[in-house]
Design an enzyme around this catalytic site. Sequence first.
Site, PDB file in Angstrom:
ATOM      1  N   HIS A   1      33.266 -94.754 -50.997  1.00 54.49           N
ATOM      2  CA  HIS A   1      33.088 -94.347 -52.400  1.00 54.49           C
ATOM      3  C   HIS A   1      32.506 -95.343 -53.313  1.00 54.49           C
ATOM      4  CE1 HIS A   1      36.813 -96.405 -53.307  1.00 54.49           C
ATOM      5  NE2 HIS A   1      37.639 -95.470 -52.490  1.00 54.49           N
TER       6      HIS A   1
ATOM      7  N   ASP B   1      38.151 -82.766 -57.131  1.00 54.32           N
ATOM      8  CA  ASP B   1      38.133 -83.895 -56.162  1.00 54.32           C
ATOM      9  C   ASP B   1      38.699 -85.040 -56.610  1.00 54.32           C
ATOM     10  OD1 ASP B   1      37.135 -84.225 -53.336  1.00 54.32           O
ATOM     11  OD2 ASP B   1      36.112 -85.949 -54.529  1.00 54.32           O
TER      12      ASP B   1
ATOM     13  N   GLU C   1      39.092 -89.440 -55.512  1.00 52.97           N
ATOM     14  CA  GLU C   1      38.939 -90.697 -54.564  1.00 52.97           C
ATOM     15  C   GLU C   1      40.257 -91.505 -54.830  1.00 52.97           C
ATOM     16  OE1 GLU C   1      36.253 -90.612 -52.612  1.00 52.97           O
ATOM     17  OE2 GLU C   1      35.241 -88.904 -53.586  1.00 52.97           O
TER      18      GLU C   1
ATOM     19  N   HIS D   1      30.521 -91.113 -51.776  1.00 53.68           N
ATOM     20  CA  HIS D   1      31.423 -90.047 -52.184  1.00 53.68           C
ATOM     21  C   HIS D   1      31.728 -90.275 -53.832  1.00 53.68           C
ATOM     22  CE1 HIS D   1      33.194 -88.363 -48.265  1.00 53.68           C
ATOM     23  NE2 HIS D   1      31.913 -89.078 -48.126  1.00 53.68           N
TER      24      HIS D   1
END
Length: 236
Positions: free
Chosen positions: A57, A7, A9, A153
């Site tokens: 985030h 993942d 950001e 997140h």
Amino acid sequence: MRQIVLDTETTGLDPASGHRIIEIGCLEVVNRRVTGERLHEYLQPDREIDPGAVEVHGITNEFLRDKPRFGDVVDRFLEFVDGAELVIHNAPFDLGFINHELKLAGAGVPRIEQICTVLDTLVLARQMHPGTRNSLDALCRRYQVDASGRVLHGAVLDAELLAEVYLAMTGGQVALGLDQAGPDTAAASTPQRARRSQARLPVIEPGPEELAAHAELVALLEKSSGEASTWRQISD
């Protein structure tokens, strides 16, 4: 089989507009077991982060000022993922950013797909659960994965949750048990949901401020939910 649950950001939504990766998290799974091996980096993007992205985030430019750039960690990243199957939720988003960073770093790898295969869990979830929400949050609820700590997140946290969700989605017995769950669970089947929808329920309309806040955040949540375009189609 070696898989890397991945993942990222980012500073915003589109690498073509100059947005960059600011956090990358990779979690190793071998033969369906999380090994504990991981790669995690915060990255200096050399540009401002969109305010809306910070709301998602919580990562700020001040926090990233002393962090390495992607080019500083690219060799270690490529070594970690080389030959693995990447497991990503809404893979085109993350792959677009990774390939953009590889190009900027002059890594000698035009596209990450040249050294890895890719499994998109959003595509898999839509095949398994058509017509339902398949964001990571929705899948955590469906497969009873505890996401209570996900206030914001984060690349590593989201990779950990996705690993649990993916193993539950593809484990067979877990899905079977949840399909038979009672009407009060998030894993109820489509027919059960249809029957419950016939009950008379109060409809609480959102106020103007709520509608405005929703419209502002829909695009920012597109990365994790993969459903933003559906919201826009409904509202049109």
